[in-house]
Design an enzyme around this catalytic site. Structure first.
Site, PDB file in Angstrom:
ATOM      1  N   GLY A  10      -8.830  -3.238  -2.888  1.00 33.54           N
ATOM      2  CA  GLY A  10      -8.568  -3.284  -4.446  1.00 33.54           C
ATOM      3  C   GLY A  10      -7.416  -2.713  -4.910  1.00 33.54           C
ATOM      4  O   GLY A  10      -7.350  -2.631  -5.987  1.00 33.54           O
ATOM      5  N   GLY A  11      -6.350  -2.346  -3.964  1.00 31.37           N
ATOM      6  CA  GLY A  11      -5.184  -1.628  -4.415  1.00 31.37           C
ATOM      7  C   GLY A  11      -4.186  -2.567  -4.803  1.00 31.37           C
ATOM      8  O   GLY A  11      -4.408  -3.786  -4.797  1.00 31.37           O
ATOM      9  N   GLU A  38     -14.529  -1.331  -8.396  1.00 31.55           N
ATOM     10  CA  GLU A  38     -13.615  -2.238  -8.211  1.00 31.55           C
ATOM     11  C   GLU A  38     -13.972  -3.866  -8.617  1.00 31.55           C
ATOM     12  O   GLU A  38     -13.387  -4.580  -9.110  1.00 31.55           O
ATOM     13  CB  GLU A  38     -12.498  -2.076  -7.168  1.00 31.55           C
ATOM     14  CG  GLU A  38     -11.752  -0.973  -7.219  1.00 31.55           C
ATOM     15  CD  GLU A  38     -10.783  -0.688  -6.020  1.00 31.55           C
ATOM     16  OE1 GLU A  38      -9.833   0.095  -6.233  1.00 31.55           O
ATOM     17  OE2 GLU A  38     -11.172  -1.363  -5.104  1.00 31.55           O
ATOM     18  N   GLN A 118      -1.789  -0.116  11.377  1.00 27.62           N
ATOM     19  CA  GLN A 118      -1.581   1.174  11.706  1.00 27.62           C
ATOM     20  C   GLN A 118      -2.400   1.678  13.162  1.00 27.62           C
ATOM     21  O   GLN A 118      -3.344   0.861  13.348  1.00 27.62           O
ATOM     22  CB  GLN A 118      -1.943   2.456  10.544  1.00 27.62           C
ATOM     23  CG  GLN A 118      -1.347   2.140   9.158  1.00 27.62           C
ATOM     24  CD  GLN A 118      -1.515   3.178   8.131  1.00 27.62           C
ATOM     25  OE1 GLN A 118      -2.086   2.715   7.256  1.00 27.62           O
ATOM     26  NE2 GLN A 118      -1.176   4.441   8.542  1.00 27.62           N
ATOM     27  N   HIS A 214       6.723  10.936  11.685  1.00 25.78           N
ATOM     28  CA  HIS A 214       6.264  12.107  10.724  1.00 25.78           C
ATOM     29  C   HIS A 214       5.843  13.410  11.039  1.00 25.78           C
ATOM     30  O   HIS A 214       6.225  14.525  10.715  1.00 25.78           O
ATOM     31  CB  HIS A 214       5.503  11.196   9.608  1.00 25.78           C
ATOM     32  CG  HIS A 214       6.125  10.010   8.889  1.00 25.78           C
ATOM     33  ND1 HIS A 214       5.442   8.831   8.478  1.00 25.78           N
ATOM     34  CD2 HIS A 214       7.326   9.766   8.577  1.00 25.78           C
ATOM     35  CE1 HIS A 214       6.133   7.983   7.988  1.00 25.78           C
ATOM     36  NE2 HIS A 214       7.268   8.640   8.008  1.00 25.78           N
ATOM     37  N   ARG A 326       0.242  11.391   3.269  1.00 22.09           N
ATOM     38  CA  ARG A 326      -0.141  10.577   4.506  1.00 22.09           C
ATOM     39  C   ARG A 326       0.480  10.828   5.772  1.00 22.09           C
ATOM     40  O   ARG A 326       0.258  10.437   6.906  1.00 22.09           O
ATOM     41  CB  ARG A 326      -0.017   9.175   4.124  1.00 22.09           C
ATOM     42  CG  ARG A 326       1.359   8.639   3.917  1.00 22.09           C
ATOM     43  CD  ARG A 326       1.433   7.216   3.351  1.00 22.09           C
ATOM     44  NE  ARG A 326       2.893   7.055   2.919  1.00 22.09           N
ATOM     45  CZ  ARG A 326       4.037   6.536   3.548  1.00 22.09           C
ATOM     46  NH1 ARG A 326       3.852   6.382   4.755  1.00 22.09           N
ATOM     47  NH2 ARG A 326       4.782   6.332   2.773  1.00 22.09           N
TER      48      ARG A 326
END
Ligand code: NAI
Length: 399
Positions: A10-11, A38, A118, A214, A326
């Site tokens: 829902g983003g 949402e 990912q 990262h 993240r």
């Protein structure tokens, strides 16, 4: 007849993908969002009106589409009815609950797509959906196809830019017979851009995820930090020093060694997409890098990275690093822990990754690794093969 797809989430990405797909005549779109209220809020917004999606095209011009999903719900059974393709468009930490929710309703010959996947996406999916994995295909893209934001929840979203190209892997279960081709079909849903490229195998992509950059960058910069706040936010890529470059290089060598060992064990598997980070930069940023003399200089002089800074939190005393960003919170459990796990199955020692993980897990308050072994008490919260009880390279490929 329309092809029905399900968008999970829902983003930002879920808003854009569902509105984009719903604007196509040949698609019917369901949305499943399990987070808070949402589904209820979003459904209410589109009861009497369409969603607006503003798209910035490659040439910089903009246009709007008006469309809406035919169903927005938190009820997985309703959401999954008649669905041929399931997209997960949420951050990695939220994948598991969607796999769990859709599993009882999965029909044979369903395509499940992580957009993006990912590291460990396929492994976690297989673990949760169990036997059904052999009759499904699990695909994953390397990133989200677009940079995007919600403008107004449930009503208006914006695609700020589409990538030119995007890699996608597909892991086909042995009993899966899709009635459509994977890449062409997903391409049809996304439109002309980004151009999807089918990658050779998913394990290579797991090893090449951004997460090989990262955590070493974070550890290299902050591993010996004295705890004193900084006056400015330090540059992330343009500030790379010898210690960071050395760590990145050693991680790359460990990943390359793992890839070679896997090819030795499995003659049918092509791991040629695993390359050294220095080569990766030279291939992906041929014109943006001004000094290609070393990995360090290539990163410091890459115009694509202009001005990007470390994730920092502002305090009254100055800036302090954000270890919950993240780059660590996602890229350790859904990144480097997965890479380390694959290397372990391949029988390759990984002293550099072990050192980075020992530091990273401590910053996250977790325990994945003990010494050089993935036997920490929290390994089940990560997505290494070992998180799911896998013990051999063959298990990675035979589904
Ligand atoms: P987002 O930050 O908009 O996702 C938020 C959504 O995730 C929420 O609306 C909710 O549906 C779900 N969620 C959040 N917290 C949750 C929780 N505790 N439990 C269950 N569900 C929860 O993510 P976005 O922007 O759509 O990105 C999706 C993925 O794509 C991420 O991995 C992101 O790093 C990546 N990405 C995003 C880009 C962008 O421009 N938005 C660009 C490139 C990659």
């Amino acid at each position: 007849e329309k092809c029905r797809i399900l968008v999970c989430g829902g983003g930002n990405g879920a808003h854009c993908l569902s509105a984009l797909a719903a604007s196509k005549d040949n698609l019917d779109v369901h949305v499943l969002t399990l987070y808070q209220d949402e589904a209820e809020r979003w459904a209410k917004h589109v009861e009497n009106e369409n969603m607006k999606l503003t798209i910035t095209k490659q040439d910089g011009t903009q246009y709007d589409t008006f469309s809406k999903p035919s169903l927005i719900t938190k009820d997985a059974a309703k959401a999954m009815s008649g669905v041929e393709i399931v997209f997960l468009v949420v951050p990695a930490f939220a994948h598991a609950q969607y796999f769990t929710a859709i599993a009882p309703h999965l029909q044979p010959n369903t395509l499940i797509v992580g957009l993006p996947g990912q590291a460990g996406f396929e492994l976690q999916c297989r673990h949760i959906i169990g036997d059904k994995a052999s009759s499904c295909t699990i695909a994953a893209s390397e990133s989200l196809p677009f940079a995007c934001r919600i403008v107004e929840f449930g009503r208006h979203a914006r695609i700020l830019g589409l990538k030119d190209s995007l890699g996608m892997s597909a892991l086909k279960g042995k009993a899966c017979q899709l009635s459509f081709p994977v890449v062409e079909t997903v391409q049809g849903i996304l439109g002309e851009y980004p151009k999807l490229e089918l990658l050779k195998n998913y394990i290579a992509i797991n090893l090449m995820a951004d997460a090989n950059v990262h955590p070493p960058m974070m550890y290299g910069r902050w591993g010996n930090w004295d705890g004193k706040p900084l006056k400015e936010e330090p540059l992330f890529y343009q500030g790379v020093d010898d210690r960071q470059a050395d760590l990145l290089s050693r991680v790359s060598e460990e990943l390359l060694a793992a890839a070679k060992a896997i090819e030795q064990k499995r003659k049918d598997v092509d791991m040629s997409e695993v390359i050294h980070l220095f080569d990766w930069y030279k291939i992906h940023y041929p014109d943006q890098i001004t000094d290609k003399s070393s990995l360090k200089m290539a990163m410091r002089t890459n115009k694509a990275y202009d001005g990007l800074v470390h994730p920092m939190v502002k305090t009254d005393e100055g800036y302090v690093p954000n270890f919950n960003y993240r780059y660590t919170s996602e890229d350790v459990p859904f990144g480097m822990v997965v890479m380390k796990g694959i290397a372990d199955l391949a029988g390759v020692p990984t002293p550099a990754m072990d050192e980075i993980l020992a530091w990273g897990q401590q910053k996250l308050g977790k325990e994945y690794i003990v010494g050089s072994k993935l036997i920490g008490k929290d390994i089940g919260l990560a997505r290494a093969p070992q998180s799911f009880g896998m013990t051999s390279v063959d298990e990675l490929f035979d589904i």
